[in-house]
Design a protein around this motif. Structure first.
Motif, PDB file in Angstrom:
ATOM      1  N   ARG A   1     -73.875 -77.356  46.999  1.00 35.11           N
ATOM      2  CA  ARG A   1     -74.021 -75.869  47.438  1.00 35.11           C
ATOM      3  C   ARG A   1     -73.236 -75.543  48.624  1.00 35.11           C
ATOM      4  O   ARG A   1     -72.723 -76.572  49.237  1.00 35.11           O
ATOM      5  CB  ARG A   1     -75.543 -75.565  47.654  1.00 35.11           C
ATOM      6  N   GLY A   2     -72.834 -74.524  48.841  1.00 37.93           N
ATOM      7  CA  GLY A   2     -71.897 -74.052  49.880  1.00 37.93           C
ATOM      8  C   GLY A   2     -72.598 -74.342  51.217  1.00 37.93           C
ATOM      9  O   GLY A   2     -71.926 -74.580  52.233  1.00 37.93           O
ATOM     10  N   ASN A   3     -73.922 -74.255  51.380  1.00 38.86           N
ATOM     11  CA  ASN A   3     -74.415 -74.486  52.484  1.00 38.86           C
ATOM     12  C   ASN A   3     -75.134 -75.987  52.777  1.00 38.86           C
ATOM     13  O   ASN A   3     -75.903 -76.263  53.497  1.00 38.86           O
ATOM     14  CB  ASN A   3     -75.771 -73.614  52.808  1.00 38.86           C
ATOM     15  N   MET A   4     -74.559 -76.865  51.803  1.00 41.29           N
ATOM     16  CA  MET A   4     -75.228 -78.160  51.928  1.00 41.29           C
ATOM     17  C   MET A   4     -74.563 -78.876  53.106  1.00 41.29           C
ATOM     18  O   MET A   4     -73.339 -78.868  53.131  1.00 41.29           O
ATOM     19  CB  MET A   4     -75.056 -78.981  50.703  1.00 41.29           C
TER      20      MET A   4
ATOM     21  N   GLU B   1     -70.434 -81.758  42.797  1.00 37.94           N
ATOM     22  CA  GLU B   1     -70.718 -80.481  42.855  1.00 37.94           C
ATOM     23  C   GLU B   1     -71.713 -80.352  44.171  1.00 37.94           C
ATOM     24  O   GLU B   1     -72.856 -81.056  44.175  1.00 37.94           O
ATOM     25  CB  GLU B   1     -71.516 -79.890  41.650  1.00 37.94           C
TER      26      GLU B   1
ATOM     27  N   MET C   1     -71.698 -73.071  43.387  1.00 29.17           N
ATOM     28  CA  MET C   1     -71.591 -74.784  43.437  1.00 29.17           C
ATOM     29  C   MET C   1     -69.922 -74.895  43.768  1.00 29.17           C
ATOM     30  O   MET C   1     -69.290 -74.107  42.855  1.00 29.17           O
ATOM     31  CB  MET C   1     -71.880 -75.553  42.193  1.00 29.17           C
ATOM     32  N   THR C   2     -69.722 -75.913  44.557  1.00 27.87           N
ATOM     33  CA  THR C   2     -68.262 -76.217  44.869  1.00 27.87           C
ATOM     34  C   THR C   2     -68.081 -77.708  44.275  1.00 27.87           C
ATOM     35  O   THR C   2     -68.898 -78.416  45.004  1.00 27.87           O
ATOM     36  CB  THR C   2     -67.855 -75.899  46.098  1.00 27.87           C
TER      37      THR C   2
END
Length: 161
Positions: free
Chosen positions: A18-21, A16, A1-2
């Motif tokens: 997900r990288g692929n969101m 926050e 999470m980023t």
């Protein structure tokens, strides 16, 4: 999470992700801004158009993390400050530039970008600019007419279709 922080329709948000969101998912599911539609998820239809740092972008082609620090605009941010329709939205209503309405948010966002770049576009320029937007209902005629009207051009001689 980023963790991402961006300004969406003038309001700062931090979440926050997900990288692929994708931005479409972020806007719809995390921020509950459901005006940005998901039509194809393959960058073909333009229903998910948003503005990122002033540029018209298909929300299904950009990750939310890529928008960290960005200014993001959605259809929800297009209305006037008092909540009334802006000139483009009003022109779409006045000139029947929508039918089912599914493509309308993306069309309005594209129209706003076009008119920012070219305040008085010709019919051909509008049609060219909208090539990445699919409408299965209107045949585009009244969408083009609405955009011309929103730009302040006289459309009285253009017949409704």
């Amino acid at each position: 999470m980023t963790k991402v922080t961006m300004t969406v329709n003038g309001k700062s948000v931090s979440k926050e992700v997900r990288g692929n969101m994708l931005m479409t998912e972020f806007l719809r599911d995390e921020l509950h801004l459901t005006g940005t539609h998901v039509g194809c998820d393959t960058s073909q239809c333009g229903a998910c158009n948003i503005h990122v740092n002033g540029e018209n972008v298909k929300g299904c082609t950009i990750f939310a993390a890529e928008c960290d620090g960005a200014e993001v605009g959605t259809i929800e941010g297009q209305a006037n400050a008092d909540g009334s329709l802006n000139a483009i939205q009003q022109a779409f209503q006045d000139h029947h530039g929508l039918q089912c309405g599914f493509c309308t948010p993306g069309m309005v966002m594209s129209a706003a970008s076009l008119l920012k770049e070219n305040p008085k576009p010709t019919e051909a320029e509008i049609r060219h600019y909208l090539e990445g937007n699919i409408c299965r209902c209107t045949g585009y005629h009244n969408i083009v007419k609405a955009i011309m009207a929103a730009s302040g051009q006289d459309v009285s001689s253009i017949a409704a279709e």
